[in-house]
Design a protein around this motif. Structure first.
Motif, mmCIF file in Angstrom:
data_model
loop_
_atom_site.group_PDB
_atom_site.id
_atom_site.type_symbol
_atom_site.label_atom_id
_atom_site.label_comp_id
_atom_site.label_asym_id
_atom_site.label_seq_id
_atom_site.Cartn_x
_atom_site.Cartn_y
_atom_site.Cartn_z
ATOM 1 N N ASP A 171 1.137 -1.153 0.579
ATOM 2 C CA ASP A 171 -0.085 0.041 0.299
ATOM 3 C C ASP A 171 1.177 0.845 -0.606
ATOM 4 O OD1 ASP A 171 -2.156 -1.134 0.169
ATOM 5 O OD2 ASP A 171 -2.518 -1.839 2.284
ATOM 6 N N ILE A 172 0.183 1.914 -0.872
ATOM 7 C CA ILE A 172 1.034 3.567 -0.577
ATOM 8 C C ILE A 172 1.283 4.321 0.945
ATOM 9 C CG2 ILE A 172 -0.640 4.500 -1.630
ATOM 10 C CD1 ILE A 172 1.266 6.266 -3.748
ATOM 11 N N SER A 173 2.327 4.622 0.954
ATOM 12 C CA SER A 173 1.921 5.546 2.948
ATOM 13 C C SER A 173 1.349 6.371 2.822
ATOM 14 C CB SER A 173 3.117 5.182 3.045
ATOM 15 O OG SER A 173 4.319 6.354 2.584
ATOM 16 N N ILE A 174 0.602 6.628 3.634
ATOM 17 C CA ILE A 174 -0.554 8.246 3.677
ATOM 18 C C ILE A 174 1.156 9.434 3.634
ATOM 19 C CG2 ILE A 174 -0.119 8.554 6.860
ATOM 20 C CD1 ILE A 174 -2.962 9.222 4.508
ATOM 21 N N THR A 175 2.037 8.881 4.362
ATOM 22 C CA THR A 175 3.090 9.666 4.114
ATOM 23 C C THR A 175 3.539 10.638 2.776
ATOM 24 O OG1 THR A 175 4.272 9.140 5.929
ATOM 25 C CG2 THR A 175 5.821 10.992 4.996
ATOM 26 N N THR A 176 3.294 9.597 1.943
ATOM 27 C CA THR A 176 3.850 9.889 0.197
ATOM 28 C C THR A 176 2.285 10.536 0.043
ATOM 29 O OG1 THR A 176 5.125 7.988 0.141
ATOM 30 C CG2 THR A 176 4.051 9.323 -1.698
ATOM 31 N N ILE A 177 1.263 10.581 -0.243
ATOM 32 C CA ILE A 177 0.354 10.482 -0.218
ATOM 33 C C ILE A 177 0.479 12.226 0.613
ATOM 34 C CG2 ILE A 177 -2.756 11.004 0.123
ATOM 35 C CD1 ILE A 177 -2.469 8.128 0.091
ATOM 36 N N ILE A 178 0.382 12.680 1.208
ATOM 37 C CA ILE A 178 0.560 13.972 1.874
ATOM 38 C C ILE A 178 1.946 14.944 0.764
ATOM 39 C CG2 ILE A 178 1.383 15.448 4.243
ATOM 40 C CD1 ILE A 178 0.015 13.148 6.016
ATOM 41 N N ILE A 179 3.096 14.527 0.596
ATOM 42 C CA ILE A 179 3.746 14.700 -0.140
ATOM 43 C C ILE A 179 3.418 15.127 -1.494
ATOM 44 C CG2 ILE A 179 6.183 14.816 -0.650
ATOM 45 C CD1 ILE A 179 6.672 13.101 2.033
ATOM 46 N N TRP A 180 3.225 15.055 -1.605
ATOM 47 C CA TRP A 180 2.048 14.152 -3.012
ATOM 48 C C TRP A 180 1.008 16.092 -2.916
ATOM 49 C CZ3 TRP A 180 3.954 14.075 -7.475
ATOM 50 C CH2 TRP A 180 4.903 13.009 -8.407
ATOM 51 N N VAL A 181 0.359 15.569 -2.167
ATOM 52 C CA VAL A 181 -0.492 16.685 -2.280
ATOM 53 C C VAL A 181 -0.252 17.926 -2.064
ATOM 54 C CG1 VAL A 181 -2.676 17.758 -1.039
ATOM 55 C CG2 VAL A 181 -2.807 14.779 -1.865
ATOM 56 N N ALA A 182 0.801 18.439 -1.285
ATOM 57 C CA ALA A 182 1.450 19.420 -0.820
ATOM 58 C C ALA A 182 2.057 19.817 -2.451
ATOM 59 C CB ALA A 182 2.698 19.065 0.627
ATOM 60 N N ALA A 183 3.396 19.166 -2.533
ATOM 61 C CA ALA A 183 3.714 19.580 -3.882
ATOM 62 C C ALA A 183 3.224 20.395 -5.113
ATOM 63 C CB ALA A 183 4.640 18.453 -4.360
#
Length: 65
Positions: free
Chosen positions: A28-40
């Motif tokens: 599963d993709i981690s929630i940290t990765t999703i947060i980083i992508w959304v912020a970027a």
């Protein structure tokens, strides 16, 4: 013909190894990765929007450059 059979068996064996590895490697993709992508993406949109606003506001002054 003998070489074709050997090649076929080798390819089938290799394909099964790839399938087994890909089944084990899925995570599963981690929630940290999703947060980083959304912020970027949000940051990029904010920068692009700011540039657009500045260019629109100072468009008449920038024509002489």
């Amino acid at each position: 013909m003998k070489h074709v059979i050997r090649l076929s068996l080798a390819l089938r064996s290799h394909w099964e190894e790839i399938k087994n590895h890909s089944d084990q490697d899925r995570g599963d993709i981690s929630i940290t990765t999703i947060i980083i992508w959304v912020a970027a993406v949000a940051g990029a949109l904010a920068i692009a929007g700011t540039i657009g606003i500045v260019v629109t506001k100072y468009n008449t002054k920038l024509t002489g450059i």
